[in-house]
Design a protein around this motif. Structure first.
Motif, PDB file in Angstrom:
ATOM      1  N   CYS A  75       0.864  -1.180   0.000  1.00  0.00           N
ATOM      2  CA  CYS A  75       0.000   0.000   0.000  1.00  0.00           C
ATOM      3  C   CYS A  75       0.899   1.227   0.000  1.00  0.00           C
ATOM      4  O   CYS A  75       1.639   1.459   0.957  1.00  0.00           O
ATOM      5  N   VAL A  76       0.837   1.997  -1.089  1.00  0.00           N
ATOM      6  CA  VAL A  76       1.768   3.106  -1.293  1.00  0.00           C
ATOM      7  C   VAL A  76       1.104   4.424  -0.909  1.00  0.00           C
ATOM      8  O   VAL A  76       0.136   4.857  -1.547  1.00  0.00           O
ATOM      9  N   VAL A  77       1.609   5.048   0.138  1.00  0.00           N
ATOM     10  CA  VAL A  77       1.192   6.396   0.525  1.00  0.00           C
ATOM     11  C   VAL A  77       2.404   7.288   0.275  1.00  0.00           C
ATOM     12  O   VAL A  77       3.286   7.421   1.118  1.00  0.00           O
ATOM     13  N   THR A 134       9.999   9.921   3.151  1.00  0.00           N
ATOM     14  CA  THR A 134       9.499  10.248   1.818  1.00  0.00           C
ATOM     15  C   THR A 134       8.086   9.730   1.604  1.00  0.00           C
ATOM     16  O   THR A 134       7.280  10.352   0.908  1.00  0.00           O
ATOM     17  N   GLY A 135       7.770   8.591   2.191  1.00  0.00           N
ATOM     18  CA  GLY A 135       6.444   8.011   2.042  1.00  0.00           C
ATOM     19  C   GLY A 135       6.248   6.872   3.009  1.00  0.00           C
ATOM     20  O   GLY A 135       7.169   6.480   3.731  1.00  0.00           O
ATOM     21  N   ALA A 136       5.018   6.348   3.045  1.00  0.00           N
ATOM     22  CA  ALA A 136       4.695   5.179   3.864  1.00  0.00           C
ATOM     23  C   ALA A 136       4.348   4.023   2.924  1.00  0.00           C
ATOM     24  O   ALA A 136       3.487   4.168   2.055  1.00  0.00           O
ATOM     25  N   LEU A 137       5.034   2.901   3.082  1.00  0.00           N
ATOM     26  CA  LEU A 137       4.864   1.741   2.210  1.00  0.00           C
ATOM     27  C   LEU A 137       4.533   0.522   3.070  1.00  0.00           C
ATOM     28  O   LEU A 137       5.421  -0.126   3.616  1.00  0.00           O
ATOM     29  N   GLY A 166      -8.448   0.056   1.601  1.00  0.00           N
ATOM     30  CA  GLY A 166      -8.667   1.371   2.196  1.00  0.00           C
ATOM     31  C   GLY A 166      -8.130   2.482   1.303  1.00  0.00           C
ATOM     32  O   GLY A 166      -8.778   3.513   1.098  1.00  0.00           O
ATOM     33  N   LYS A 167      -6.945   2.270   0.763  1.00  0.00           N
ATOM     34  CA  LYS A 167      -6.365   3.245  -0.173  1.00  0.00           C
ATOM     35  C   LYS A 167      -7.231   3.345  -1.425  1.00  0.00           C
ATOM     36  O   LYS A 167      -7.385   4.441  -1.998  1.00  0.00           O
ATOM     37  N   LEU A 168      -7.805   2.235  -1.867  1.00  0.00           N
ATOM     38  CA  LEU A 168      -8.680   2.242  -3.034  1.00  0.00           C
ATOM     39  C   LEU A 168      -9.819   3.242  -2.855  1.00  0.00           C
ATOM     40  O   LEU A 168     -10.137   4.009  -3.774  1.00  0.00           O
ATOM     41  N   LEU A 169     -10.439   3.246  -1.676  1.00  0.00           N
ATOM     42  CA  LEU A 169     -11.526   4.195  -1.431  1.00  0.00           C
ATOM     43  C   LEU A 169     -11.013   5.636  -1.479  1.00  0.00           C
ATOM     44  O   LEU A 169     -11.670   6.517  -2.045  1.00  0.00           O
ATOM     45  N   GLY A 170      -9.849   5.880  -0.895  1.00  0.00           N
ATOM     46  CA  GLY A 170      -9.276   7.217  -0.951  1.00  0.00           C
ATOM     47  C   GLY A 170      -8.978   7.646  -2.376  1.00  0.00           C
ATOM     48  O   GLY A 170      -9.107   8.828  -2.729  1.00  0.00           O
ATOM     49  N   ASN A 171      -8.579   6.687  -3.214  1.00  0.00           N
ATOM     50  CA  ASN A 171      -8.236   6.991  -4.606  1.00  0.00           C
ATOM     51  C   ASN A 171      -9.447   7.333  -5.467  1.00  0.00           C
ATOM     52  O   ASN A 171      -9.283   7.702  -6.637  1.00  0.00           O
ATOM     53  N   HIS A 172     -10.663   7.221  -4.919  1.00  0.00           N
ATOM     54  CA  HIS A 172     -11.843   7.605  -5.687  1.00  0.00           C
ATOM     55  C   HIS A 172     -11.799   9.080  -6.069  1.00  0.00           C
ATOM     56  O   HIS A 172     -12.451   9.492  -7.041  1.00  0.00           O
ATOM     57  N   ALA A 173     -11.044   9.876  -5.320  1.00  0.00           N
ATOM     58  CA  ALA A 173     -10.931  11.302  -5.647  1.00  0.00           C
ATOM     59  C   ALA A 173     -10.064  11.541  -6.870  1.00  0.00           C
ATOM     60  O   ALA A 173     -10.156  12.599  -7.509  1.00  0.00           O
ATOM     61  N   ALA A 202      -9.104  -0.597   5.459  1.00  0.00           N
ATOM     62  CA  ALA A 202      -8.655   0.367   6.453  1.00  0.00           C
ATOM     63  C   ALA A 202      -9.452   1.659   6.298  1.00  0.00           C
ATOM     64  O   ALA A 202      -9.812   2.057   5.187  1.00  0.00           O
ATOM     65  N   SER A 203      -9.713   2.310   7.406  1.00  0.00           N
ATOM     66  CA  SER A 203     -10.481   3.554   7.369  1.00  0.00           C
ATOM     67  C   SER A 203      -9.583   4.727   6.987  1.00  0.00           C
ATOM     68  O   SER A 203      -8.350   4.662   7.092  1.00  0.00           O
ATOM     69  N   GLY A 204     -10.221   5.807   6.557  1.00  0.00           N
ATOM     70  CA  GLY A 204      -9.478   7.023   6.255  1.00  0.00           C
ATOM     71  C   GLY A 204      -8.655   7.520   7.440  1.00  0.00           C
ATOM     72  O   GLY A 204      -7.474   7.857   7.275  1.00  0.00           O
ATOM     73  N   PRO A 205      -9.251   7.576   8.653  1.00  0.00           N
ATOM     74  CA  PRO A 205      -8.463   8.002   9.814  1.00  0.00           C
ATOM     75  C   PRO A 205      -7.257   7.101  10.083  1.00  0.00           C
ATOM     76  O   PRO A 205      -6.205   7.580  10.523  1.00  0.00           O
ATOM     77  N   GLU A 206      -7.378   5.799   9.829  1.00  0.00           N
ATOM     78  CA  GLU A 206      -6.228   4.903  10.014  1.00  0.00           C
ATOM     79  C   GLU A 206      -5.082   5.277   9.080  1.00  0.00           C
ATOM     80  O   GLU A 206      -3.914   5.301   9.483  1.00  0.00           O
ATOM     81  N   ILE A 207      -5.412   5.557   7.822  1.00  0.00           N
ATOM     82  CA  ILE A 207      -4.374   5.906   6.856  1.00  0.00           C
ATOM     83  C   ILE A 207      -3.766   7.255   7.197  1.00  0.00           C
ATOM     84  O   ILE A 207      -2.551   7.456   7.093  1.00  0.00           O
ATOM     85  N   THR A 208      -4.604   8.190   7.667  1.00  0.00           N
ATOM     86  CA  THR A 208      -4.086   9.493   8.097  1.00  0.00           C
ATOM     87  C   THR A 208      -3.156   9.339   9.288  1.00  0.00           C
ATOM     88  O   THR A 208      -2.085   9.954   9.349  1.00  0.00           O
ATOM     89  N   GLU A 209      -3.559   8.499  10.239  1.00  0.00           N
ATOM     90  CA  GLU A 209      -2.726   8.265  11.421  1.00  0.00           C
ATOM     91  C   GLU A 209      -1.408   7.604  11.049  1.00  0.00           C
ATOM     92  O   GLU A 209      -0.355   7.904  11.641  1.00  0.00           O
ATOM     93  N   LEU A 210      -1.433   6.725  10.059  1.00  0.00           N
ATOM     94  CA  LEU A 210      -0.220   6.037   9.622  1.00  0.00           C
ATOM     95  C   LEU A 210       0.874   7.030   9.246  1.00  0.00           C
ATOM     96  O   LEU A 210       2.034   6.873   9.634  1.00  0.00           O
ATOM     97  N   ARG A 211       0.506   8.062   8.518  1.00  0.00           N
ATOM     98  CA  ARG A 211       1.504   8.993   8.002  1.00  0.00           C
ATOM     99  C   ARG A 211       1.692  10.223   8.876  1.00  0.00           C
ATOM    100  O   ARG A 211       2.617  11.002   8.660  1.00  0.00           O
ATOM    101  N   GLY A 212       0.835  10.399   9.878  1.00  0.00           N
ATOM    102  CA  GLY A 212       0.884  11.597  10.704  1.00  0.00           C
ATOM    103  C   GLY A 212       2.214  11.759  11.433  1.00  0.00           C
ATOM    104  O   GLY A 212       2.642  10.871  12.166  1.00  0.00           O
ATOM    105  N   GLY A 213       2.872  12.895  11.215  1.00  0.00           N
ATOM    106  CA  GLY A 213       4.127  13.187  11.898  1.00  0.00           C
ATOM    107  C   GLY A 213       5.338  12.517  11.291  1.00  0.00           C
ATOM    108  O   GLY A 213       6.469  12.795  11.703  1.00  0.00           O
TER     109      GLY A 213
END
Length: 232
Positions: free
Chosen positions: A28-30, A49-52, A91-98, A136-147
């Protein structure tokens, strides 16, 4: 005999690759970055640089996944090893709908565009629920990369989705069939209507076929197409 890591958006690669490779890993590439000019990639996040998120497809983490993660972390990537990597990819798939809304309309931030994204994501969540697929939920993915994967703005650069970049580069293809199209496929299999995602998928293919740059259609026009049932 080599392990294969699938690091693209969407959820189809792993299943296809397992036909030919014994060891297949999902990732899962963030990774907010831009590739608009040959040989130039702008990756404006830090301190990583990113979360993988990585894990072996179907069977959870193993020593190979951990070794790959260790190497990625030495290269300044956050690389958690997950027992359920496909849950993160869905979870990333849902975010990618944008992505397609930004690509076709030029932006996903105004009111009409945000409404389209919300409607597409609601269809996506309902379809995954009907199919019994965890995500995974949107908040989970946000928390993953937070900070750890935070934007560090670069003058003159603006973060854009991979789909937007495909149209801007004139790549001749776009990933929408494996993002919104995945939801359309699952909806047809499980009896869940997906008119918004089907219309967005059609608009993306049309934009590629007609060599449109990003912003070739307005969100209002796309909404009218959905109401009229124009889905390809």
């Amino acid at each position: 005999r080599l392990p294969l890591v699938c690091a693209q958006n969407g959820v189809e690669n792993e299943r296809l690759a397992l036909r030919r490779f014994r060891e297949v890993y999902g990732m899962c590439v963030v990774l907010p970055c831009s590739h608009l000019n040959p040989g130039e990639v702008v990756a404006p996040c830090g301190p990583n640089t990113g979360a993988l998120v990585i894990g072996r497809y179907g069977t959870g983490p193993d020593d190979t996944a951990r070794r790959i993660a260790d190497d990625l972390e030495k290269a300044r990537f956050l690389a958690p090893v997950a027992a359920d990597v496909m849950r993160w990819k869905y979870g990333k798939l849902l975010g990618n709908h944008a992505n397609v809304v930004e690509a076709v309309c030029g932006s996903a931030s105004d009111g009409a565009a945000r409404d389209l994204v919300a409607r597409a994501q609601a269809e996506g969540a309902a379809t995954l629920d009907a199919a019994g697929i965890a995500y995974a939920s949107g908040p989970e993915i946000t928390e993953l990369r937070g900070g750890t994967v935070d934007p560090q703005p670069i003058p003159g650069q603006r973060a854009r989705s991979s789909s937007w970049q495909s149209l801007a580069r004139g790549a001749g293809s776009i990933e929408t069939d494996y993002l919104n199209g995945e939801i359309v496929l699952l909806g047809r299999q499980h009896g869940v209507p997906t008119p918004v995602n089907a219309a967005l998928q059609h608009a993306a293919r049309e934009s590629v076929r007609q060599s449109r740059e990003p912003g070739g259609l307005t969100a209002e026009e796309l909404s009218r197409r959905i109401t009229a049932g124009v889905t390809g």
